[in-house]
Design a protein around this motif. Structure first.
Motif, short mmCIF file in Angstrom:
data_model
loop_
_atom_site.label_atom_id
_atom_site.label_comp_id
_atom_site.label_asym_id
_atom_site.label_seq_id
_atom_site.Cartn_x
_atom_site.Cartn_y
_atom_site.Cartn_z
N GLU A 6 16.38 -41.78 -28.66
CA GLU A 6 16.62 -42.08 -30.06
C GLU A 6 15.39 -41.70 -30.87
OE1 GLU A 6 17.95 -46.05 -30.68
OE2 GLU A 6 19.64 -45.88 -29.29
N ARG A 64 14.76 -33.40 -33.96
CA ARG A 64 15.85 -34.14 -33.33
C ARG A 64 15.92 -33.76 -31.85
NH1 ARG A 64 20.11 -35.45 -37.15
NH2 ARG A 64 21.48 -35.70 -35.32
N PRO A 65 16.26 -34.70 -30.98
CA PRO A 65 16.32 -34.40 -29.54
C PRO A 65 17.34 -33.32 -29.20
CG PRO A 65 17.24 -36.57 -30.02
CD PRO A 65 16.55 -36.12 -31.25
N GLU A 66 18.44 -33.25 -29.96
CA GLU A 66 19.43 -32.21 -29.70
C GLU A 66 18.81 -30.82 -29.84
OE1 GLU A 66 21.68 -35.39 -32.20
OE2 GLU A 66 19.64 -34.61 -31.99
N ILE A 126 16.21 -30.11 -26.96
CA ILE A 126 16.84 -29.80 -25.68
C ILE A 126 17.49 -28.41 -25.72
CG2 ILE A 126 18.70 -30.47 -24.10
CD1 ILE A 126 18.02 -33.40 -24.89
N TYR A 183 22.34 -39.82 -22.68
CA TYR A 183 21.12 -40.60 -22.79
C TYR A 183 20.00 -39.84 -23.53
CZ TYR A 183 23.61 -43.24 -19.24
OH TYR A 183 24.57 -43.95 -18.55
N LEU A 184 20.37 -39.22 -24.63
CA LEU A 184 19.35 -38.58 -25.44
C LEU A 184 18.43 -39.65 -26.03
CD1 LEU A 184 21.38 -35.89 -27.43
CD2 LEU A 184 19.90 -35.55 -25.45
N PRO A 226 24.79 -33.30 -22.76
CA PRO A 226 23.69 -34.19 -22.37
C PRO A 226 24.03 -35.65 -22.66
CG PRO A 226 22.89 -32.33 -23.67
CD PRO A 226 24.39 -32.32 -23.77
#
Length: 346
Positions: A296, A130-132, A135, A293-294, A291
């Motif tokens: 998708e 997941r991008p979260e 990051i 504009y993570l 943050p």
């Protein structure tokens, strides 16, 4: 190797809804060659649905009769170890669904077999992609959170007992929400913490709601044959001095239908991961960083894509066998502590 030839062990929902479609989304990098299931009709149904050339009534037949480069293991937890070991010994890389196994001994044998075979073994901890998480990992790697010394893990459903599959069968699953959904958040926390070695584990489990008839947001379940916990609570101390607390439930009297969350505390900053928010002290004030504009990203999709790319490139996928063993040790220690009423020392 230009094309990864893949076989699927187990023809249930996770295979048909997640693994096969995401392999096929990789285009000409992958060919899904065969699917095996103890119920041959289910294997044939999936083979027909996705135009897979071969269907088998056992993974032993599949591994013997078809040349494969990699295998997804999508069977109930009880059979993870034996299927994974057979595939590794047959010369296949393996993506095994979580959890690694039922016991620490099984997980250790899986690690040993992967090492001996020279093939990659990885596990289905898709929240890592997941991008979260990516990051947050970047912040941690840049030392913007300092030493992560404490974590809180929640995988809690209000009334989310699965009304399908074998999720409420301890003999086939090894446990309930801890080993099913709790492992996702536990892995996410440990990954961000650098996978420290556990030292002491204390756990408690409850079966208060699952063995009674009630409201089911995930369909009706067989409450009369409900043999797993509906809530598990654990605390882990690590050899590096860090601590982690965990709560996992299929059913609990809480407000939200579902909470999947990891919270981290470091000496330079902290974070909640889902959604991502970072907490720091800077320029003589307290700041929250959110943050925007993570990208998708679907965790399962990214997981399969990465598995394919890593296998083709000859690089170990993100989740390692040794990390899977640590997860298994913690999960089993929580269950053992709950049964004995004693803390488990490593």
């Amino acid at each position: 190797m230009n094309v990864l030839r893949v076989g699927i062990i187990g023809a249930g929902a996770i295979a048909g809804d997640v693994h096969i479609p995401n392999y096929l989304s990789c285009g000409n990098k992958v060919e899904v060659v065969a699917v095996a299931d103890v119920v041959i009709e289910r294997a044939q149904e999936l083979a027909n649905k996705f135009a897979i050339p071969h269907a088998f009534g056992s993974y032993e037949e599949m591994l013997a009769d078809v040349k494969l480069d990699a295998v997804s293991v999508c069977v109930p937890n009880k059979f993870h170890a034996e299927a994974t070991i057979a595939a590794l010994e047959a010369g296949c890389h393996v993506l095994c669904e979580k959890p690694p196994a039922m016991t620490v001994e099984e997980a250790e044998l899986m690690v040993q077999t992967a090492q001996k075979s020279g093939k990659f073994l990885t596990f289905g901890f898709h929240f890592r992609y997941r991008p979260e998480v990516e990051i947050a990992k970047s912040f941690i790697d840049a030392d913007e959170m300092g030493e992560i010394y404490s974590a809180r893990v929640h995988a809690i459903r209000r009334r989310g007992i699965p009304g399908w599959g074998v999720f409420t069968n301890k003999e086939l699953q090894g446990g309930g929400p801890l080993i099913d959904i709790g492992v996702h958040m536990l892995d996410t926390a440990l990954y961000l913490m650098g996978y420290p070695e556990p030292e002491t584990v204390l756990g408690k489990t409850h079966q208060r709601l699952g063995n009674k008839k009630g409201v089911g947001l995930f369909g009706e379940w067989d409450y009369e044959n409900y043999t797993v916990e509906d809530m598990a609570v654990g605390m882990v101390t690590f050899k590096n001095g860090a601590t982690l607390t965990l709560e996992a439930s299929f059913a609990a009297n809480v407000e939200k239908d579902e909470t999947m969350q990891v919270s981290l505390m470091g000496d330079k900053g902290g974070a909640d991961i889902f959604p991502l928010k970072i907490y720091q002290e800077k320029h003589n004030t307290l700041v929250d960083i959110t943050p925007v504009y993570l990208p998708e990203v679907v965790g399962h999709e990214r997981e399969i894509q990465q598995f394919v790319e890593h296998c083709l490139a000859g690089v170990q996928p993100l989740s390692t066998p040794e990390q899977g063993l640590i997860i298994q040790k913690i999960v089993n220690a929580i269950y053992e502590s709950a049964e004995t009423g004693k803390a488990i020392q490593f």
